[in-house]
Write a protein that holds these residues in place. Structure first.
Motif, short mmCIF file in Angstrom:
data_model
loop_
_atom_site.label_atom_id
_atom_site.label_comp_id
_atom_site.label_asym_id
_atom_site.label_seq_id
_atom_site.Cartn_x
_atom_site.Cartn_y
_atom_site.Cartn_z
N GLU A 79 0.95 -1.13 -0.03
CA GLU A 79 -0.10 0.05 -0.03
C GLU A 79 1.01 1.17 -0.01
O GLU A 79 1.54 1.47 0.87
N ASP A 80 0.66 2.05 -1.00
CA ASP A 80 1.71 3.44 -1.26
C ASP A 80 3.12 2.98 -1.11
O ASP A 80 3.75 3.74 -0.51
N GLY A 81 3.49 1.74 -1.86
CA GLY A 81 4.78 1.47 -1.83
C GLY A 81 5.38 1.03 -0.82
O GLY A 81 6.54 0.56 -0.45
N GLU A 82 4.51 0.49 0.37
CA GLU A 82 5.06 0.00 1.66
C GLU A 82 4.51 -1.15 1.93
O GLU A 82 3.34 -1.44 1.64
N ARG A 83 5.28 -2.35 2.35
CA ARG A 83 4.70 -3.57 2.64
C ARG A 83 4.07 -3.53 3.85
O ARG A 83 4.50 -3.03 4.88
N LYS A 84 2.83 -4.22 4.09
CA LYS A 84 1.89 -4.02 5.46
C LYS A 84 1.35 -5.45 5.46
O LYS A 84 1.17 -6.19 4.59
N TYR A 85 1.12 -5.74 6.79
CA TYR A 85 0.50 -7.00 7.15
C TYR A 85 -1.02 -6.82 7.05
O TYR A 85 -1.54 -5.92 7.40
N ASN A 86 -1.65 -8.03 6.72
CA ASN A 86 -3.14 -8.00 6.73
C ASN A 86 -3.46 -7.94 8.32
O ASN A 86 -2.95 -8.80 9.31
N ASN A 87 -4.54 -7.53 8.61
CA ASN A 87 -5.37 -7.29 10.06
C ASN A 87 -6.37 -8.29 10.26
O ASN A 87 -6.30 -8.47 11.26
N CYS A 88 -6.87 -8.77 9.27
CA CYS A 88 -8.03 -9.67 9.35
C CYS A 88 -7.97 -11.12 8.92
O CYS A 88 -8.81 -11.92 9.37
N TYR A 89 -7.10 -11.45 8.41
CA TYR A 89 -6.50 -12.69 7.86
C TYR A 89 -5.33 -13.28 8.20
O TYR A 89 -4.44 -12.53 8.20
N PHE A 90 -5.18 -14.59 8.17
CA PHE A 90 -3.85 -15.42 8.25
C PHE A 90 -3.89 -16.46 7.43
O PHE A 90 -4.91 -17.22 7.22
N TYR A 91 -2.49 -17.23 7.35
CA TYR A 91 -2.52 -18.52 6.78
C TYR A 91 -2.88 -19.56 7.63
O TYR A 91 -2.02 -19.36 8.85
N SER A 92 -3.43 -20.55 7.27
CA SER A 92 -3.68 -21.63 8.24
C SER A 92 -2.57 -22.61 8.44
O SER A 92 -2.51 -23.44 9.34
N ASN A 93 -1.60 -22.60 7.58
CA ASN A 93 -0.35 -23.40 7.65
C ASN A 93 0.84 -22.52 7.18
O ASN A 93 0.69 -21.46 6.38
N GLU A 94 1.92 -22.77 7.69
CA GLU A 94 3.17 -22.08 6.97
C GLU A 94 3.17 -22.16 5.48
O GLU A 94 2.99 -23.19 5.00
N THR A 95 3.56 -21.12 5.13
CA THR A 95 3.43 -20.92 3.38
C THR A 95 5.09 -20.70 2.87
O THR A 95 6.02 -20.37 3.63
N LEU A 96 5.12 -20.93 1.64
CA LEU A 96 6.30 -20.68 0.87
C LEU A 96 5.75 -19.81 -0.17
O LEU A 96 4.89 -20.17 -0.84
N ASP A 97 6.25 -18.64 -0.49
CA ASP A 97 5.70 -17.85 -1.56
C ASP A 97 4.45 -17.65 -1.49
O ASP A 97 3.66 -17.46 -2.61
#
Length: 157
Positions: A79-97
């Protein structure tokens, strides 16, 4: 007859009248402070999903392992050239890419740098439940309106 003549006729403006006027002018100030307190009762607080299986998760990054877990479980966006974390969702398992199953959060961690506790964090009024913050404010003003009516009626009696 003019206003000044009437005041002189009743004996002028003494200390009692000044005291009553001071009380009349002070009451609205306290009323405004009370209404302004909603900013502190139901604030918007920075938050993100709690990492599943991590009981002592905090909003602040604790160490590099914690930062790696946040990267693995919390989706990111630009967002606006800045990397941010989502506030409302998560990955249910560890992810790659970014290849993981996304789920809505059911628990959050909050930024406690400004507020240690508030209605927002105590009742988790974020993401899908953020509409309830307006309900809290509405209930506050409905209660104030009812008390204004009752207080006006009592003062008239």
């Amino acid at each position: 007859m003019k206003y000044d003549e009437i005041i002189e006729g009743v004996g002028g403006c003494g200390s009692y009248q000044k005291f009553i006027l001071t009380l009349l002018y002070a009451v609205p100030v306290f009323d405004g402070l009370q209404i302004g307190s909603l900013v502190f009762i139901v604030p918007e607080i920075a938050h993100r999903c709690a990492i599943p299986g991590l009981p002592n998760d905090t909003y602040e990054v604790q160490d590099t392992d914690h930062a790696d877990l946040i990267k693995a479980y919390i989706p990111q966006y630009i967002e606006d050239g800045e990397r941010k974390y989502n506030n409302c969702y998560f990955y249910s398992n560890e992810t790659l890419d970014d290849n993981g199953t996304i789920h809505a959060c059911n628990s959050w961690v909050y930024d406690k740098s400004q507020y240690q506790t508030s209605v927002t964090s105590d009742m988790n009024l974020v993401c899908g439940r953020s509409i309830f913050t307006s309900h809290v404010k509405t209930a506050f003003f409905v209660g104030a309106f009812i008390m204004f009516l009752i207080g006006g009626w009592i003062s008239d009696k």
